[in-house]
Design an enzyme around this catalytic site. Sequence first.
Site, PDB file in Angstrom:
ATOM      1  N   CYS A   1       0.656  -0.698   0.448  1.00 44.96           N
ATOM      2  CA  CYS A   1       0.258  -0.179  -0.156  1.00 44.96           C
ATOM      3  C   CYS A   1       0.383   0.963  -0.225  1.00 44.96           C
ATOM      4  O   CYS A   1       1.640   1.323   0.479  1.00 44.96           O
ATOM      5  CB  CYS A   1      -0.631  -0.190   0.994  1.00 44.96           C
ATOM      6  SG  CYS A   1      -1.720  -1.524   1.698  1.00 44.96           S
TER       7      CYS A   1
ATOM      8  N   ARG B   1       3.449  -0.096  -5.367  1.00 42.99           N
ATOM      9  CA  ARG B   1       3.372  -0.566  -3.943  1.00 42.99           C
ATOM     10  C   ARG B   1       1.996  -0.866  -3.597  1.00 42.99           C
ATOM     11  O   ARG B   1       2.115  -1.756  -2.640  1.00 42.99           O
ATOM     12  CB  ARG B   1       3.688   0.734  -2.906  1.00 42.99           C
ATOM     13  CG  ARG B   1       4.402   1.327  -3.004  1.00 42.99           C
ATOM     14  CD  ARG B   1       4.333   2.432  -2.367  1.00 42.99           C
ATOM     15  NE  ARG B   1       4.751   1.412  -0.652  1.00 42.99           N
ATOM     16  CZ  ARG B   1       5.091   2.054   0.396  1.00 42.99           C
ATOM     17  NH1 ARG B   1       6.747   1.551   0.103  1.00 42.99           N
ATOM     18  NH2 ARG B   1       4.819   1.546   1.609  1.00 42.99           N
TER      19      ARG B   1
ATOM     20  N   TRP C   1      -3.120  -2.710  -1.822  1.00 41.38           N
ATOM     21  CA  TRP C   1      -2.275  -3.310  -2.024  1.00 41.38           C
ATOM     22  C   TRP C   1      -3.093  -4.677  -0.693  1.00 41.38           C
ATOM     23  O   TRP C   1      -2.815  -4.612   0.518  1.00 41.38           O
ATOM     24  CB  TRP C   1      -0.832  -3.935  -2.036  1.00 41.38           C
ATOM     25  CG  TRP C   1      -0.424  -5.586  -2.085  1.00 41.38           C
ATOM     26  CD1 TRP C   1      -0.052  -5.709  -1.346  1.00 41.38           C
ATOM     27  CD2 TRP C   1      -0.104  -5.549  -3.649  1.00 41.38           C
ATOM     28  NE1 TRP C   1       0.160  -7.475  -2.177  1.00 41.38           N
ATOM     29  CE2 TRP C   1      -0.059  -7.126  -3.021  1.00 41.38           C
ATOM     30  CE3 TRP C   1      -0.695  -5.925  -4.708  1.00 41.38           C
ATOM     31  CZ2 TRP C   1       0.380  -8.103  -4.360  1.00 41.38           C
ATOM     32  CZ3 TRP C   1      -0.202  -6.356  -6.290  1.00 41.38           C
ATOM     33  CH2 TRP C   1       0.193  -7.799  -5.600  1.00 41.38           C
TER      34      TRP C   1
ATOM     35  N   ASN D   1      -1.600   1.593   5.955  1.00 37.58           N
ATOM     36  CA  ASN D   1      -0.529   0.288   5.279  1.00 37.58           C
ATOM     37  C   ASN D   1      -0.252  -0.188   6.259  1.00 37.58           C
ATOM     38  O   ASN D   1       0.734   0.439   7.560  1.00 37.58           O
ATOM     39  CB  ASN D   1       0.853   1.392   4.506  1.00 37.58           C
ATOM     40  CG  ASN D   1       1.455   0.653   3.972  1.00 37.58           C
ATOM     41  OD1 ASN D   1       1.964  -0.378   3.956  1.00 37.58           O
ATOM     42  ND2 ASN D   1       3.061   0.825   3.843  1.00 37.58           N
ATOM     43  N   GLY D   2      -0.292  -1.612   6.288  1.00 35.37           N
ATOM     44  CA  GLY D   2       0.083  -2.253   7.577  1.00 35.37           C
ATOM     45  C   GLY D   2      -0.544  -2.984   7.953  1.00 35.37           C
ATOM     46  O   GLY D   2      -1.925  -3.071   6.970  1.00 35.37           O
TER      47      GLY D   2
ATOM     48  N   GLU E   1      16.031 -24.282  -7.150  1.00 33.04           N
ATOM     49  CA  GLU E   1      15.343 -22.751  -7.037  1.00 33.04           C
ATOM     50  C   GLU E   1      16.829 -22.065  -7.315  1.00 33.04           C
ATOM     51  O   GLU E   1      16.897 -20.896  -8.138  1.00 33.04           O
ATOM     52  CB  GLU E   1      15.014 -22.512  -6.321  1.00 33.04           C
ATOM     53  CG  GLU E   1      14.824 -20.888  -5.745  1.00 33.04           C
ATOM     54  CD  GLU E   1      13.715 -20.393  -6.576  1.00 33.04           C
ATOM     55  OE1 GLU E   1      13.473 -21.424  -7.790  1.00 33.04           O
ATOM     56  OE2 GLU E   1      13.552 -19.326  -6.789  1.00 33.04           O
TER      57      GLU E   1
ATOM     58  N   LYS F   1      16.950 -19.059 -10.065  1.00 42.05           N
ATOM     59  CA  LYS F   1      17.531 -17.662 -10.108  1.00 42.05           C
ATOM     60  C   LYS F   1      18.573 -17.618 -11.237  1.00 42.05           C
ATOM     61  O   LYS F   1      18.711 -16.602 -12.072  1.00 42.05           O
ATOM     62  CB  LYS F   1      17.670 -17.941  -8.790  1.00 42.05           C
ATOM     63  CG  LYS F   1      16.206 -17.520  -7.682  1.00 42.05           C
ATOM     64  CD  LYS F   1      15.545 -16.366  -8.282  1.00 42.05           C
ATOM     65  CE  LYS F   1      14.869 -16.349  -9.389  1.00 42.05           C
ATOM     66  NZ  LYS F   1      13.172 -17.110  -8.086  1.00 42.05           N
TER      67      LYS F   1
ATOM     68  N   GLU G   1      17.110 -17.975 -14.999  1.00 47.38           N
ATOM     69  CA  GLU G   1      16.663 -16.811 -15.301  1.00 47.38           C
ATOM     70  C   GLU G   1      16.750 -15.697 -15.470  1.00 47.38           C
ATOM     71  O   GLU G   1      17.271 -15.045 -16.810  1.00 47.38           O
ATOM     72  CB  GLU G   1      15.786 -16.658 -13.940  1.00 47.38           C
ATOM     73  CG  GLU G   1      14.310 -17.721 -14.216  1.00 47.38           C
ATOM     74  CD  GLU G   1      13.171 -17.078 -12.606  1.00 47.38           C
ATOM     75  OE1 GLU G   1      12.353 -16.951 -13.058  1.00 47.38           O
ATOM     76  OE2 GLU G   1      14.027 -17.057 -11.826  1.00 47.38           O
TER      77      GLU G   1
ATOM     78  N   HIS H   1      25.156 -40.626 -10.098  1.00 46.18           N
ATOM     79  CA  HIS H   1      24.183 -41.471 -11.319  1.00 46.18           C
ATOM     80  C   HIS H   1      24.110 -40.244 -12.571  1.00 46.18           C
ATOM     81  O   HIS H   1      23.789 -40.371 -13.616  1.00 46.18           O
ATOM     82  CB  HIS H   1      23.027 -41.350 -10.541  1.00 46.18           C
ATOM     83  CG  HIS H   1      22.898 -42.427  -9.376  1.00 46.18           C
ATOM     84  ND1 HIS H   1      23.504 -43.396  -9.820  1.00 46.18           N
ATOM     85  CD2 HIS H   1      22.468 -42.505  -8.547  1.00 46.18           C
ATOM     86  CE1 HIS H   1      23.102 -44.097  -8.214  1.00 46.18           C
ATOM     87  NE2 HIS H   1      23.115 -43.571  -7.298  1.00 46.18           N
TER      88      HIS H   1
ATOM     89  N   LYS I   1       6.363 -12.040 -15.798  1.00 51.23           N
ATOM     90  CA  LYS I   1       5.872 -12.127 -14.703  1.00 51.23           C
ATOM     91  C   LYS I   1       4.554 -13.113 -13.955  1.00 51.23           C
ATOM     92  O   LYS I   1       4.665 -13.206 -13.103  1.00 51.23           O
ATOM     93  CB  LYS I   1       5.768 -10.777 -13.691  1.00 51.23           C
ATOM     94  CG  LYS I   1       5.422 -10.774 -12.272  1.00 51.23           C
ATOM     95  CD  LYS I   1       7.122 -10.701 -11.635  1.00 51.23           C
ATOM     96  CE  LYS I   1       6.759 -11.047  -9.910  1.00 51.23           C
ATOM     97  NZ  LYS I   1       8.013 -12.594  -9.210  1.00 51.23           N
TER      98      LYS I   1
HETATM   99  C1  G6P Z   1       5.993 -17.237 -14.274  1.00 50.89           C
HETATM  100  C2  G6P Z   1       7.621 -16.122 -13.515  1.00 50.89           C
HETATM  101  C3  G6P Z   1       7.965 -17.448 -11.699  1.00 50.89           C
HETATM  102  C4  G6P Z   1       6.821 -18.241 -11.307  1.00 50.89           C
HETATM  103  C5  G6P Z   1       5.830 -18.818 -12.018  1.00 50.89           C
HETATM  104  C6  G6P Z   1       5.119 -19.526 -10.843  1.00 50.89           C
HETATM  105  O1  G6P Z   1       6.797 -18.385 -14.986  1.00 50.89           O
HETATM  106  O2  G6P Z   1       8.428 -15.758 -13.840  1.00 50.89           O
HETATM  107  O3  G6P Z   1       8.668 -16.562 -11.471  1.00 50.89           O
HETATM  108  O4  G6P Z   1       7.644 -19.085 -10.510  1.00 50.89           O
HETATM  109  O5  G6P Z   1       6.245 -17.739 -13.289  1.00 50.89           O
HETATM  110  O6  G6P Z   1       4.074 -17.923 -11.240  1.00 50.89           O
HETATM  111  P1  G6P Z   1       2.978 -18.614  -9.911  1.00 50.89           P
HETATM  112  O7  G6P Z   1       2.331 -16.246  -9.922  1.00 50.89           O
HETATM  113  O8  G6P Z   1       1.885 -19.077 -10.440  1.00 50.89           O
HETATM  114  O9  G6P Z   1       3.959 -18.994  -8.678  1.00 50.89           O
END
Ligand code: G6P
Length: 611
Positions: free
Chosen positions: A7, A32, A79, A103-104, A484, A488, A491, A507, A606
């Site tokens: 927010c 925000r 938000w 906000n909070g 992960e 990262k 990506e 293996h 995103k």
């Molecule tokens: C896209 C984004 C990832 C995310 C995935 C799942 O590939 O680039 O960062 O992990 O979607 O998205 P979600 O909103 O379902 O977590």
Amino acid sequence: MLARAMCGIVGYVGTREATPILLAGLRRLEYRGYDSAGIAVCNGEQAHLVRCQGKLAALEKLLAEKSPVGAYGIGHTRWATHGRPSDENAHPHKAGPISVVHNGIVENHVELRERLIASGRVFSSQTDTEVLAHLIDEALQAGAASLVEAVRAALRQVTGAYAIAVLSDRSPNVLVAAKNASPLVLGLGKGEMFIASDAPAILEQTRDMLFLEDGDIAELDHSGARITDLDGNPVVRKPRTVTWTAGQAEKAGYPHFMLKEIHEQPRAVTDTLAGRLLPDSNDAVLEDQEVTPLPSRVVILACGTSYHAGLVGKFLIENIARIPCEVDLASEFRYREPVVGSRDLVVGISQSGETADTLAAVKEARARGARTFAICNVVDSAIPRASDLVLYTRAGPEIGVASTKCFTAQLAALTLLAIHLGRRNGALAGVAATELVAELMQIPHKMSETLKETGDLKALARKYQNVRDFLFLGRGPNYPIALEGALKLKEISYIHAEGYAAGEMKHGPIALIGDGLPVVIIATRGKGYDKVLSNLAEVRAREGQVIAVATKGDTAILDQCEDVLWVPDAPPLLQPMLTVLPLQLLAYAVALARGNDVDQPRNLAKSVTVE
Ligand code: G6P
């Protein structure tokens, strides 16, 4: 103090028309929060409220039809954390002459609301914020001498995080602002004053700013601000001239949203646990929801980073609640004629709440009779709407495409779910429950410590920026973190990276090792530590370069690797919230060294709403 992205607030008091100033501020704060927006502007008689669901453009349209007139006002871009995005839940909230933006999270809002309703007050929204408006109004009716006095009386009853701006129809040309754990800054103009969640909202108006600290309450009029604490004692805060550009200020001074969001993680986890983790009873509550009857199996469905959170969730749920748990990629599950039914709890995890595959998989499971549970960061998005139960992560909007703070907030939410289930079926009890909850409470602090200790990793990134491949290894709950870490890195740095269960190295991936292949090994203390050390030795013996993520104080590991990234000691089940942090920072640093667009990497989106 970490910025808390949930927010945005603005306020103005002076001699100019408030509406255009508030609107300009909100445009700068939209990053925000953007599910609803509103303003309250007063001309000394009665505040005029305009608010609506949707992006700021919807509010702008309403204001274009009729713009409220007055020289003091407050505004908000939301938000959602409590109550779905809607016109009624949009701020400002009003009770009697009082208008409030917030906000909070008011943690004790349920009990406060019950008391206020019992005393005859009527609520018109589902927000925790409306409680604040009523408390302030109540204090005024009980004889508080001034608006600021009434705000003080109200805040003394509140626990939780807040940044608020308040106006009263009966206190012309006065605003009151207060802060605890959420950011708030005052802008000092000539014959006018501004309030904002952060500097970018008001940079166009003034560069002279006064950053409030926790517990501060400010009473503002056109000539300046008087700051006191909750008891009314005067407080002195020194103004500062801000030199940031508006773009820099949006990122709170960080060069990228991703880095800002990485550093917001302790706050995101704290907020996700707030009011839900109950240290007094070593329990976790899921916002008035009960998972009854208890499932005989949990099935987690997700994509991308959320899927990796799900893989950690399996460890949490099986270890803490002793309920069998399967994790599946949503895109696979939906086309597989899955075997699920009424005794299963199907958990859909999604940052955006809109991922097409996850949505379809959750619907498929529900159609087959399963009870569905969403873990999601966007209130009232498609996946929570399609689910029976929902637990929101409170990470705030995530703007960097590579997910960071939503991931750790998902881990916190999954831990709450595991504790909730474990307490109900008796698998989690006694000392084990006490210890787990106490350790979980420590995690945000340990996350801050890890981020501080890890630093910027520039030197490490320079060393590895030109390699072709990377391997990430981990065991147990840290195996998903290896996945992960690799995700990262690929990506945003576009370097090929693979995550593997350390035990599987022999293996296959062992054939890749040689010629200085960098291998990130999560080798923290706990079950499997000795086995990971053997993997480490195998990599070394084949000329691989080891970057270890290790437990602070484990000096024995030093002479077995090239580089070490330290994390504080924690129980294995909670380690992922720590071990992922240096890997996020590593990916960021390598991407930066390669000159990539960190916040918007090529080809990625995103939110993926196509199959
Ligand atoms: C896209 C984004 C990832 C995310 C995935 C799942 O590939 O680039 O960062 O992990 O979607 O998205 P979600 O909103 O379902 O977590």
